[in-house]
Design a protein around this motif. Sequence first.
Motif, short mmCIF file in Angstrom:
data_model
loop_
_atom_site.label_atom_id
_atom_site.label_comp_id
_atom_site.label_asym_id
_atom_site.label_seq_id
_atom_site.Cartn_x
_atom_site.Cartn_y
_atom_site.Cartn_z
N ILE A 41 0.86 -1.19 0.00
CA ILE A 41 0.00 0.00 0.00
C ILE A 41 0.90 1.24 0.00
O ILE A 41 1.89 1.28 0.73
CB ILE A 41 -0.89 0.05 1.26
CG1 ILE A 41 -1.81 -1.17 1.35
CG2 ILE A 41 -1.71 1.34 1.29
CD1 ILE A 41 -2.53 -1.27 2.69
N GLU A 63 -0.51 -4.17 -8.43
CA GLU A 63 -1.72 -3.50 -7.97
C GLU A 63 -1.44 -2.87 -6.60
O GLU A 63 -1.16 -3.58 -5.63
CB GLU A 63 -2.87 -4.48 -7.88
CG GLU A 63 -4.21 -3.85 -7.54
CD GLU A 63 -4.86 -3.17 -8.73
OE1 GLU A 63 -5.73 -2.31 -8.52
OE2 GLU A 63 -4.49 -3.50 -9.88
N PRO A 68 -3.07 -0.10 -3.90
CA PRO A 68 -4.04 0.92 -3.49
C PRO A 68 -3.32 2.19 -3.04
O PRO A 68 -2.25 2.13 -2.43
CB PRO A 68 -4.77 0.26 -2.31
CG PRO A 68 -4.45 -1.19 -2.38
CD PRO A 68 -3.11 -1.29 -3.05
N VAL A 113 -9.03 7.08 -0.47
CA VAL A 113 -8.37 5.86 -0.92
C VAL A 113 -8.93 5.49 -2.28
O VAL A 113 -10.15 5.36 -2.45
CB VAL A 113 -8.60 4.69 0.06
CG1 VAL A 113 -7.79 3.47 -0.36
CG2 VAL A 113 -8.24 5.10 1.49
N LYS A 114 -8.03 5.32 -3.26
CA LYS A 114 -8.47 5.03 -4.62
C LYS A 114 -7.66 3.91 -5.23
O LYS A 114 -6.52 3.63 -4.81
CB LYS A 114 -8.39 6.29 -5.50
CG LYS A 114 -9.33 7.41 -5.09
CD LYS A 114 -9.18 8.64 -5.95
CE LYS A 114 -9.89 8.54 -7.27
NZ LYS A 114 -11.33 8.70 -7.18
N CYS A 115 -8.23 3.28 -6.26
CA CYS A 115 -7.54 2.30 -7.06
C CYS A 115 -6.98 3.02 -8.29
O CYS A 115 -7.76 3.50 -9.12
CB CYS A 115 -8.49 1.19 -7.49
SG CYS A 115 -7.77 0.01 -8.65
N LEU A 169 -12.22 3.85 -3.35
CA LEU A 169 -12.45 2.74 -2.43
C LEU A 169 -13.03 3.23 -1.11
O LEU A 169 -13.82 2.53 -0.48
CB LEU A 169 -11.13 2.00 -2.17
CG LEU A 169 -10.43 1.45 -3.41
CD1 LEU A 169 -9.10 0.79 -3.03
CD2 LEU A 169 -11.32 0.46 -4.14
N LEU A 172 -8.35 -1.23 4.62
CA LEU A 172 -7.92 -2.10 3.53
C LEU A 172 -7.53 -3.48 4.04
O LEU A 172 -7.89 -4.51 3.46
CB LEU A 172 -6.75 -1.47 2.79
CG LEU A 172 -7.04 -0.24 1.94
CD1 LEU A 172 -5.74 0.42 1.48
CD2 LEU A 172 -7.90 -0.60 0.73
#
Length: 279
Positions: free
Chosen positions: A42, A62, A64, A73-75, A82, A214
């Motif tokens: 992260i 990937e 976050p 919080v975003k992807c 998120l 998360l």
Amino acid sequence: MDLQYRVLAVDIDGTLVSQEEELTTATRDALIRAGKAGIHVILATGRRYSRTLHLVEPLGIEVPLITASGALVKCPHSHRTLHCSVFPNEVIREIVRVLDAEGYDPILCADTYGQGFDYYMARTDANGVELAEYLRLNPHSGCLRPDLVQNPPPGVFNGFAMGTREQMLELDKKLHTQLDGNLSTHVLRSPRYIGFMCEFAPRGVTKWSAIRRLAADWKVPDEAICAVGDDVNDIPMIRGAGLGIAMGNALPEVKAAADRIARTQGEDGLVQVVDWLLK
């Protein structure tokens, strides 16, 4: 591999990258190695979302993005939100009132990346050299809202004022007195700017609160989280994680909160951290 730590939360400035935003090959490869070993990586930063995206692609995994010190919080691959911690309307109105009464121009952030800007501002000719420099270095990132003080926009999750360190520490005290602790704040300086920021977010919002959210989705307990950072807004995650690590270049109070101290960012301290986790 039987991993003791299954989440690695990494601060950006002073931890992942240098003041010149250099991400070394060794650090990038170490994080990729951690991800391939089954560790959820992260990135957790005080930066705005758009100012972080260019650092994600080189990782190739990937990741976050926790931005605004935990409020958003975003992807990054889909830009999907998120989580977003939004201020109640009456709270953000009171914050803006205090800032205006103290002579500071507020900068307010909402989840507006898809609309082409990152923050709202009341004017372009800001009071104070610190905020004037910020606006000069971030052209086209703000949306002018002349009635911001009287009518703050909806969906604000974060904001700040700028000034000297002494001014921002005093403003921090004033906000907590006037808001009766109904917000989270910290005072810090980004290496990119001359001024200090007094940042504010809804009560209880920190990088650590976002990391825990998360991790809960991944069914990872607190004791299986490793968090690494160097500045004051990293202290809650360093204290809360099962393994809290301060970089060698961290502030003294950050080192005091940590379980271990890694090499400096300039010495690829994150490579050492990954080695510890995968040993």
